[in-house]
Structure formats: C-alpha cells, structure tokens
Design a protein around this motif. Sequence first.
Motif, mmCIF file in Angstrom:
data_model
loop_
_atom_site.group_PDB
_atom_site.id
_atom_site.type_symbol
_atom_site.label_atom_id
_atom_site.label_comp_id
_atom_site.label_asym_id
_atom_site.label_seq_id
_atom_site.Cartn_x
_atom_site.Cartn_y
_atom_site.Cartn_z
ATOM 1 N N PRO A 1 -6.961 14.854 3.252
ATOM 2 C CA PRO A 1 -6.214 14.182 4.323
ATOM 3 C C PRO A 1 -5.303 13.049 3.854
ATOM 4 O O PRO A 1 -4.276 12.795 4.492
ATOM 5 C CB PRO A 1 -7.318 13.661 5.251
ATOM 6 C CG PRO A 1 -8.559 13.662 4.430
ATOM 7 C CD PRO A 1 -8.419 14.801 3.473
ATOM 8 N N LEU A 2 -5.643 12.385 2.744
ATOM 9 C CA LEU A 2 -4.789 11.281 2.283
ATOM 10 C C LEU A 2 -3.436 11.764 1.773
ATOM 11 O O LEU A 2 -2.521 10.961 1.618
ATOM 12 C CB LEU A 2 -5.486 10.478 1.179
ATOM 13 C CG LEU A 2 -6.724 9.682 1.577
ATOM 14 C CD1 LEU A 2 -7.199 8.818 0.411
ATOM 15 C CD2 LEU A 2 -6.449 8.804 2.795
ATOM 16 N N THR A 3 -3.312 13.057 1.546
ATOM 17 C CA THR A 3 -2.005 13.613 1.156
ATOM 18 C C THR A 3 -1.158 13.962 2.375
ATOM 19 O O THR A 3 -0.014 14.391 2.224
ATOM 20 C CB THR A 3 -2.169 14.852 0.258
ATOM 21 O OG1 THR A 3 -2.806 15.904 1.003
ATOM 22 C CG2 THR A 3 -3.015 14.534 -0.967
ATOM 23 N N HIS A 4 -1.702 13.788 3.569
ATOM 24 C CA HIS A 4 -0.969 14.025 4.814
ATOM 25 C C HIS A 4 -0.659 12.714 5.543
ATOM 26 O O HIS A 4 0.458 12.521 6.023
ATOM 27 C CB HIS A 4 -1.778 14.942 5.743
ATOM 28 C CG HIS A 4 -2.013 16.303 5.218
ATOM 29 N ND1 HIS A 4 -1.181 17.368 5.493
ATOM 30 C CD2 HIS A 4 -2.997 16.791 4.409
ATOM 31 C CE1 HIS A 4 -1.626 18.448 4.889
ATOM 32 N NE2 HIS A 4 -2.732 18.128 4.226
ATOM 33 N N LEU A 5 -1.652 11.856 5.662
ATOM 34 C CA LEU A 5 -1.500 10.586 6.373
ATOM 35 C C LEU A 5 -2.252 9.502 5.619
ATOM 36 O O LEU A 5 -3.459 9.617 5.398
ATOM 37 C CB LEU A 5 -2.061 10.709 7.801
ATOM 38 C CG LEU A 5 -2.155 9.409 8.607
ATOM 39 C CD1 LEU A 5 -0.766 8.870 8.933
ATOM 40 C CD2 LEU A 5 -2.948 9.629 9.900
ATOM 41 N N GLY A 6 -1.524 8.460 5.240
ATOM 42 C CA GLY A 6 -2.150 7.292 4.644
ATOM 43 C C GLY A 6 -2.252 6.199 5.683
ATOM 44 O O GLY A 6 -1.347 6.026 6.503
ATOM 45 N N ALA A 7 -3.358 5.445 5.670
ATOM 46 C CA ALA A 7 -3.575 4.458 6.719
ATOM 47 C C ALA A 7 -4.123 3.149 6.169
ATOM 48 O O ALA A 7 -4.917 3.136 5.226
ATOM 49 C CB ALA A 7 -4.533 5.012 7.771
ATOM 50 N N LEU A 8 -3.665 2.066 6.777
ATOM 51 C CA LEU A 8 -4.242 0.742 6.565
ATOM 52 C C LEU A 8 -4.717 0.260 7.926
ATOM 53 O O LEU A 8 -3.913 -0.053 8.800
ATOM 54 C CB LEU A 8 -3.197 -0.229 5.998
ATOM 55 C CG LEU A 8 -3.597 -1.718 5.976
ATOM 56 C CD1 LEU A 8 -4.834 -1.932 5.127
ATOM 57 C CD2 LEU A 8 -2.439 -2.567 5.485
ATOM 58 N N ILE A 9 -6.038 0.245 8.115
ATOM 59 C CA ILE A 9 -6.625 -0.161 9.387
ATOM 60 C C ILE A 9 -7.343 -1.499 9.255
ATOM 61 O O ILE A 9 -7.210 -2.376 10.107
ATOM 62 C CB ILE A 9 -7.607 0.915 9.901
ATOM 63 C CG1 ILE A 9 -6.876 2.232 10.143
ATOM 64 C CG2 ILE A 9 -8.294 0.453 11.197
ATOM 65 C CD1 ILE A 9 -5.791 2.167 11.195
ATOM 66 N N ASP A 10 -8.104 -1.678 8.193
ATOM 67 C CA ASP A 10 -8.868 -2.904 7.980
ATOM 68 C C ASP A 10 -8.814 -3.265 6.508
ATOM 69 O O ASP A 10 -9.504 -2.656 5.679
ATOM 70 C CB ASP A 10 -10.315 -2.718 8.436
ATOM 71 C CG ASP A 10 -11.156 -3.979 8.281
ATOM 72 O OD1 ASP A 10 -10.602 -5.011 7.862
ATOM 73 O OD2 ASP A 10 -12.363 -3.924 8.583
ATOM 74 N N ALA A 11 -8.000 -4.273 6.176
ATOM 75 C CA ALA A 11 -7.830 -4.669 4.777
ATOM 76 C C ALA A 11 -9.101 -5.252 4.183
ATOM 77 O O ALA A 11 -9.215 -5.380 2.957
ATOM 78 C CB ALA A 11 -6.691 -5.681 4.659
ATOM 79 N N ASN A 12 -10.063 -5.601 5.022
ATOM 80 C CA ASN A 12 -11.312 -6.185 4.531
ATOM 81 C C ASN A 12 -12.374 -5.135 4.231
ATOM 82 O O ASN A 12 -13.486 -5.491 3.827
ATOM 83 C CB ASN A 12 -11.863 -7.179 5.560
ATOM 84 C CG ASN A 12 -10.976 -8.396 5.704
ATOM 85 O OD1 ASN A 12 -10.565 -8.990 4.719
ATOM 86 N ND2 ASN A 12 -10.665 -8.766 6.942
ATOM 87 N N ALA A 13 -12.065 -3.869 4.448
ATOM 88 C CA ALA A 13 -13.037 -2.800 4.225
ATOM 89 C C ALA A 13 -13.104 -2.457 2.737
ATOM 90 O O ALA A 13 -12.701 -1.378 2.297
ATOM 91 C CB ALA A 13 -12.665 -1.569 5.045
ATOM 92 N N LEU A 14 -13.608 -3.411 1.965
ATOM 93 C CA LEU A 14 -13.703 -3.277 0.515
ATOM 94 C C LEU A 14 -15.089 -3.702 0.062
ATOM 95 O O LEU A 14 -15.695 -4.587 0.660
ATOM 96 C CB LEU A 14 -12.675 -4.173 -0.182
ATOM 97 C CG LEU A 14 -11.194 -3.921 0.074
ATOM 98 C CD1 LEU A 14 -10.383 -5.101 -0.424
ATOM 99 C CD2 LEU A 14 -10.765 -2.644 -0.624
ATOM 100 N N HIS A 15 -15.581 -3.094 -1.013
ATOM 101 C CA HIS A 15 -16.808 -3.579 -1.639
ATOM 102 C C HIS A 15 -16.428 -4.804 -2.471
ATOM 103 O O HIS A 15 -15.625 -4.702 -3.401
ATOM 104 C CB HIS A 15 -17.412 -2.500 -2.534
ATOM 105 C CG HIS A 15 -18.777 -2.828 -3.033
ATOM 106 N ND1 HIS A 15 -19.031 -3.898 -3.863
ATOM 107 C CD2 HIS A 15 -19.973 -2.231 -2.803
ATOM 108 C CE1 HIS A 15 -20.315 -3.945 -4.141
ATOM 109 N NE2 HIS A 15 -20.917 -2.945 -3.494
ATOM 110 N N PRO A 16 -16.965 -5.985 -2.148
ATOM 111 C CA PRO A 16 -16.507 -7.210 -2.820
ATOM 112 C C PRO A 16 -16.786 -7.253 -4.312
ATOM 113 O O PRO A 16 -16.104 -7.966 -5.054
ATOM 114 C CB PRO A 16 -17.282 -8.319 -2.091
ATOM 115 C CG PRO A 16 -18.472 -7.638 -1.491
ATOM 116 C CD PRO A 16 -18.009 -6.259 -1.138
#
Length: 239
Positions: A74-89
């Motif tokens: 799916p990332l080759t069809h639609l790329g999304a930024l929804i929550d920039a904090n959704a990272l493993h710190p």
Amino acid sequence: MTETIEVSGLHKRFGATVALDGMTFTAPPGTVTGFVGPNGAGKSTTMRVILGLDRATGGTALVGGHRYPDLDRPLTHLGALIDANALHPGRSGRNHLLWMAHSQGLGAGRVDRVLEMTGMRTVARRRAGGYSLGMRQRLGISAAMLGDPPALMLDEPFNGLDPEGIVWMRSLLRDLAAEGRTVLVSSHLMAELQDIAGHVVFVGRGRVLRAATKDSLTAEFGSLEAAYLELTRGEGALR
C-alpha cells in the motif's frame, strides 16, 4: 500511474458522538487539495478511515478505485503522515524507515534517498526520541514518500516547522502536485494553502460545507482565510 482519493457518503460514530455525517469529496491528481475545518470537524477521522485505521459505519473511501487495506504494498499507492509522534523513541530515524521499507519489499537505498530529500540524512542515526517536532514531521514525510507513491495524504504537515521548514514544505508539496501526484493536505494555516492549493474542501460537523477551486474561492471571498471564517462559522463537532 495516478491515484485519485475518493470519499463517498462516509458515516462514523464514536458512541453518541457523530464524527462523520455523509462526508463526500474527491482529491484529484495533479493538484494540492486543501482539507480544512474546525477541530472536531472530521478531518483526521476521514483520513484514518481512508487508511483503514478506523472503520466507517457507512460509505466508501477509495484510493485509485480500491480500499487502502486491500492494496498490495500500500505504501507504493498512498503515502500518509497522520501522527508524527508515532515513533519508537529508542529507534533511530533510519531504522524506523528500514522497518517500514522491509514491510513493502523496498531496499535501504530508497530509505537513504528519502532521508536526503527531506534533509534528515545527518540526523538519521540519532534516536527518534530526541527529535524536535519539526524533525519528526520531516521523518514522517520521509515515510510517506518511501514507496514513491502517486498519492499522498498529510495531516497538518506544517506543524512544528521553522520558517525554513515551512518554505521547504511549501515547495515540496507544489513539486509533488506538479509531478501529477494526488496531494491531500489537512491544515489550519490558510496562508500556506493560499500559496499552494489548487482545490479546497471545507468541512464542518462531519460533512463537506464547500468544495471549490482556490481561484473561485478567492474571487468570492477575497482570500482562503476569509472563506474559512465565513464557511465554517459555528461548524464544530456534532454531538
């Protein structure tokens, strides 16, 4: 390849709260579509439904004629930024992208290219927990661009960016649209959309209030900010 984002008759409730009340619009290729409205108007919920993160109680949300969860890679069809904090710190920015790339059958070379494109190469091996909000936004854009998708969906991408970052983001979004990609951008910054959007969808209380070209809105109201204030007056969340 082009991918149109099509939202038709979306309904969604969270308990007694109506989040979406027949949300319907199209984001076409080759332009930046601004997606604007007050807090609680349904913007983030719509984006989450498009990605399959929330399930609508009615209606459809399609990317290139298909449900996002049904797409292969799916990332080759639609790329999304929804929550920039959704990272493993504790994970570095580069390792975060490598994990995503592996899930899509992409190599480390693509990771390094998007890090270079977003100005994150020099800090890519630092732990993401130490990133500023602006750096997390840039890493989120890197993730959205990882699959070189024909469509992008970005929720408040200007948040946390310094003036240099805002200029960079503005130029990036213009360039992506000029390449023929579909670019859907949620933002509260009307001045930024005034410069880059070709089409604007105003929403309130879970539904579309007006969808029109930026030029026609500017001709009618004088500016996107004036259009926003007039069209969204009193249009918060439904209860």
